[in-house]
Write a protein that holds these residues in place. Structure first.
Motif, PDB file in Angstrom:
ATOM      1  N   PRO A 142       0.802  -1.225   0.000  1.00  0.00           N
ATOM      2  CA  PRO A 142       0.000   0.000   0.000  1.00  0.00           C
ATOM      3  C   PRO A 142       0.837   1.278   0.000  1.00  0.00           C
ATOM      4  CG  PRO A 142      -0.900  -1.593   1.544  1.00  0.00           C
ATOM      5  CD  PRO A 142       0.408  -2.147   1.079  1.00  0.00           C
ATOM      6  N   LYS A 143       1.944   1.279   0.709  1.00  0.00           N
ATOM      7  CA  LYS A 143       2.767   2.487   0.794  1.00  0.00           C
ATOM      8  C   LYS A 143       3.259   2.917  -0.581  1.00  0.00           C
ATOM      9  CE  LYS A 143       7.025   4.299   2.834  1.00  0.00           C
ATOM     10  NZ  LYS A 143       8.221   3.983   3.671  1.00  0.00           N
ATOM     11  N   GLU A 144       3.822   1.975  -1.347  1.00  0.00           N
ATOM     12  CA  GLU A 144       4.343   2.310  -2.672  1.00  0.00           C
ATOM     13  C   GLU A 144       3.211   2.655  -3.644  1.00  0.00           C
ATOM     14  OE1 GLU A 144       5.746   0.167  -0.693  1.00  0.00           O
ATOM     15  OE2 GLU A 144       7.708   1.126  -0.591  1.00  0.00           O
ATOM     16  N   LEU A 145       2.070   1.970  -3.509  1.00  0.00           N
ATOM     17  CA  LEU A 145       0.933   2.259  -4.383  1.00  0.00           C
ATOM     18  C   LEU A 145       0.383   3.650  -4.115  1.00  0.00           C
ATOM     19  CD1 LEU A 145      -1.026   1.218  -6.531  1.00  0.00           C
ATOM     20  CD2 LEU A 145      -2.416   0.248  -4.680  1.00  0.00           C
ATOM     21  N   LYS A 146       0.259   4.019  -2.852  1.00  0.00           N
ATOM     22  CA  LYS A 146      -0.239   5.351  -2.499  1.00  0.00           C
ATOM     23  C   LYS A 146       0.707   6.433  -3.015  1.00  0.00           C
ATOM     24  CE  LYS A 146      -1.640   8.212   1.428  1.00  0.00           C
ATOM     25  NZ  LYS A 146      -1.756   8.296   2.915  1.00  0.00           N
ATOM     26  N   GLU A 147       1.994   6.191  -2.916  1.00  0.00           N
ATOM     27  CA  GLU A 147       2.982   7.151  -3.410  1.00  0.00           C
ATOM     28  C   GLU A 147       2.777   7.417  -4.896  1.00  0.00           C
ATOM     29  OE1 GLU A 147       7.862   7.599  -3.437  1.00  0.00           O
ATOM     30  OE2 GLU A 147       6.942   5.609  -3.452  1.00  0.00           O
TER      31      GLU A 147
ATOM     32  N   ARG B 204      -6.427  -2.648   1.872  1.00  0.00           N
ATOM     33  CA  ARG B 204      -5.940  -1.290   1.629  1.00  0.00           C
ATOM     34  C   ARG B 204      -5.553  -1.092   0.163  1.00  0.00           C
ATOM     35  NH1 ARG B 204      -6.535   3.808   2.111  1.00  0.00           N
ATOM     36  NH2 ARG B 204      -4.622   5.032   2.384  1.00  0.00           N
ATOM     37  N   VAL B 205      -4.916  -2.095  -0.456  1.00  0.00           N
ATOM     38  CA  VAL B 205      -4.555  -2.000  -1.872  1.00  0.00           C
ATOM     39  C   VAL B 205      -5.812  -1.818  -2.719  1.00  0.00           C
ATOM     40  CG1 VAL B 205      -3.687  -3.312  -3.847  1.00  0.00           C
ATOM     41  CG2 VAL B 205      -2.373  -3.242  -1.728  1.00  0.00           C
ATOM     42  N   HIS B 206      -6.842  -2.621  -2.445  1.00  0.00           N
ATOM     43  CA  HIS B 206      -8.090  -2.508  -3.215  1.00  0.00           C
ATOM     44  C   HIS B 206      -8.727  -1.139  -3.018  1.00  0.00           C
ATOM     45  CE1 HIS B 206     -12.357  -3.151  -4.241  1.00  0.00           C
ATOM     46  NE2 HIS B 206     -11.870  -4.002  -5.127  1.00  0.00           N
ATOM     47  N   GLU B 207      -8.707  -0.634  -1.804  1.00  0.00           N
ATOM     48  CA  GLU B 207      -9.286   0.680  -1.521  1.00  0.00           C
ATOM     49  C   GLU B 207      -8.551   1.789  -2.274  1.00  0.00           C
ATOM     50  OE1 GLU B 207     -10.781  -0.278   3.072  1.00  0.00           O
ATOM     51  OE2 GLU B 207      -8.957   0.884   2.698  1.00  0.00           O
ATOM     52  N   LEU B 208      -7.219   1.714  -2.292  1.00  0.00           N
ATOM     53  CA  LEU B 208      -6.424   2.738  -2.973  1.00  0.00           C
ATOM     54  C   LEU B 208      -6.697   2.769  -4.470  1.00  0.00           C
ATOM     55  CD1 LEU B 208      -3.007   2.275  -1.119  1.00  0.00           C
ATOM     56  CD2 LEU B 208      -4.416   4.351  -1.109  1.00  0.00           C
ATOM     57  N   VAL B 209      -6.736   1.579  -5.086  1.00  0.00           N
ATOM     58  CA  VAL B 209      -6.995   1.510  -6.524  1.00  0.00           C
ATOM     59  C   VAL B 209      -8.400   2.010  -6.837  1.00  0.00           C
ATOM     60  CG1 VAL B 209      -7.220  -0.015  -8.511  1.00  0.00           C
ATOM     61  CG2 VAL B 209      -5.356  -0.359  -6.886  1.00  0.00           C
ATOM     62  N   SER B 210      -9.389   1.549  -6.080  1.00  0.00           N
ATOM     63  CA  SER B 210     -10.782   1.928  -6.328  1.00  0.00           C
ATOM     64  C   SER B 210     -10.977   3.429  -6.192  1.00  0.00           C
ATOM     65  CB  SER B 210     -11.707   1.179  -5.362  1.00  0.00           C
ATOM     66  OG  SER B 210     -11.601  -0.215  -5.523  1.00  0.00           O
ATOM     67  N   LYS B 211     -10.393   4.012  -5.161  1.00  0.00           N
ATOM     68  CA  LYS B 211     -10.539   5.454  -4.949  1.00  0.00           C
ATOM     69  C   LYS B 211      -9.848   6.251  -6.046  1.00  0.00           C
ATOM     70  CE  LYS B 211      -9.927   9.088  -1.472  1.00  0.00           C
ATOM     71  NZ  LYS B 211      -9.417  10.078  -2.431  1.00  0.00           N
TER      72      LYS B 211
END
Length: 528
Positions: A251-256, A291-298
């Motif tokens: 999640p950290k790298e994906l959010k970045e 969290r990964v799914h939430e980040l992508v969806s948002k």
């Protein structure tokens, strides 16, 4: 005492019990110096260990050995490049300078008088593994993974298809990739096969504003292309065989990537974010997957809203979940024109194992001019060492190298260990984990070596007598006789100071030297 030429039984011992060492290329005068070094009292007093590879696994192992043995050890730390630090220098993303701060800790280890760095030394070319083993009580292999797993699809070979490792080495200034045939000014769309953290590093390099990398240590040739007028891709397709819940990134790298790099996120179809009953259970059990799914969806929803309001950015990231690469498409000139993918469905794995992607027989084409394969690094075998080509690792038990690869389906005891030979890092466990993971790995290997200390000393006494193996003195003599331009720690510091000075003059962290010949010149080791 019987004599052999100008030397006595000492040479006979070397030729018989130490027959692994090639003496033909050493002059009699050089051999005399070699034997003198071999017989020093210092060699008899210390445990001599050679670590092959100066990346994180190598340095953590050296650190553990120093703590375990105190002043009763000397470690020769080898690397085929003139530069130390391995993946930290050539693999960690340029915009992750905090991660590179571990170099300070490694530098303290290398500055210890019990450690000698020998760069620009290639095992298998400048010196053979059998010679290193003869010169030391133990050898630890930590040379990492310098190859890649293949897709195994038509069109994979040829221009326009690179491994993520090659691309990362290119923008990080690794000498092996400085001449990579890559012109980003002709690329508008890139397909990256895989969705781990390395794939996200590649995405940032391709899609983030180039000014993000201007103060960093990104290689000048890569930064120049990214800063060029109108240069650089406008979209990246992240291709994954399974869904967002099974994504390997953190999640950290994906959010970045999604929040700091000004990219717009999208999917080819709404069902690419669909959550099955099994996915929902996995998300409930694992917060990181949720969290990964939430980040992508948002990110996808926010980008769609901006697009509807007419405020979307120019650079787009497409999440191509449930898509399996089946062919790289090429035009009449041989250049890449697209990636053909098969739609997949995720099914429960056999015997309760991980979910697997199954082809549906439906196909799509993703237009692109460059394909990057980010499906895993792979270690390379070394002559004289057992190697599991399927897993890409050296077979071992707690870091002790085995003499053969165990049979996968066998319940029998594993093959015997290869005494005095150890392994650590990716070469030991496969290309998994972060930089710090190697510390735990090094602890285990160092503990195994420590438990074997008495056996190692006894074996060396049988081979060498009370004098013990030559260690560093013998290795230096051997390399000198062969004309190897060895980079010591002082030489590296000179190169390091040069890179930092040139970089700071341009407002950057450092300006990496990417040519080995130039590195040696800066070190004061230019060919005569």
């Amino acid at each position: 005492m019987k004599r052999f030429g100008i030397l006595s039984v000492t040479e006979a011992l070397l030729r018989t019990r130490c027959s692994q060492i090639s003496l033909r290329s050493i002059s009699e005068r050089g051999l005399g110096r070699f034997v003198a070094a071999y017989s020093t009292s210092d060699a008899a007093d210390k445990l001599h260990i050679c670590v092959v590879g100066s990346g994180p696994a190598g340095f953590y192992t050296v650190d553990r050995l120093l703590k375990r043995y105190g002043d009763k050890v000397h470690v020769s730390l080898l690397d085929r490049l003139p530069t130390p630090f391995g993946l930290v220098r050539s693999g960690v993303a340029p915009d992750h300078q905090d991660t590179k701060n571990v170099i300070n800790q490694f530098s303290q280890v290398a500055s210890d008088p019990r450690v000698s760095f020998l760069g620009n030394v290639t095992v298998g070319q400048d010196v053979q593994l059998r010679e290193l083993r003869q010169l030391h009580h133990a050898v630890v292999l930590s040379y990492g993974a310098e190859s890649d797993r293949r897709l195994g699809i038509p069109g994979e070979e040829g221009p326009g298809v690179l491994s993520a490792r090659e691309f990362v080495w290119w923008y990080n200034g690794h000498p092996d990739a400085r001449g990579l045939n890559l012109d980003l000014s002709k690329v508008r769309s890139v397909a990256i096969c895989g969705i781990g953290n390395v794939a996200l590093d590649c995405c940032r390099a391709l899609l983030a504003p180039p000014t993000r990398f201007q103060p960093t240590d990104m290689a000048a040739h890569a930064l120049g292309q990214l800063l060029g007028a109108g240069a650089g891709p406008r979209e990246v397709h992240l291709v994954a065989r399974r869904g967002p819940v099974q994504a390997a990134c953190t999640p950290k790298e994906l959010k970045e990537l999604l929040s700091e790099c000004g990219v717009e996120a999208g999917t080819a179809a709404p069902d690419q974010l669909a959550v099955s009953e099994a996915d929902a259970a996995e998300m409930k059990a694992t917060r990181l997957k949720r969290r990964v799914h939430e980040l992508v969806s948002k990110a996808v929803a926010d980008s769609l809203k901006r697009q509807q309001q007419g405020g979307a950015g120019e650079r787009r990231l497409w999440f191509q979940f449930y898509r399996n690469p089946v062919e790289v498409l090429r035009g009449p000139d041989g250049g890449v024109t697209g990636l053909r993918v098969e739609r997949t469905a995720v099914r429960p794995g056999p015997e309760g194992g991980p979910a697997v992607a199954v082809g549906t027989g439906e196909y799509d084409t993703l237009p692109c001019q460059l394909v990057l394969k980010s499906i895993g690094y792979k270690s390379l075998p070394l002559q004289g060492v057992a190697f599991d080509s399927r897993r890409g690792v050296v077979p071992n038990v707690e870091g002790r190298v085995l003499q053969a690869v165990p049979e996968a389906s066998s319940t029998a005891a594993p093959p015997p260990v290869d005494p005095g030979l150890y392994v650590v890092g990716w070469l030991k466990r496969g290309p998994t984990g972060i930089v710090g993971t190697n510390l735990v790995d090094a602890e285990e290997t160092a503990a195994s070596l420590g438990a074997d200390t008495e056996q190692l000393k006894k074996a060396a006494e049988v081979t060498h007598g009370s004098a013990g193996p030559a260690g560093l003195a013998g290795l230096r003599s051997l390399l000198s006789e062969r004309g190897v331009r060895v980079v010591n720690w002082g030489h590296w510091r000179r190169l390091d100071e040069h890179e930092v000075a040139v970089g700071q003059a341009a407002g950057r962290v450092r300006e990496k030297v990417t040519d080995v010949g130039e590195m040696l010149r800066v070190c004061g080791l230019a060919a005569e």
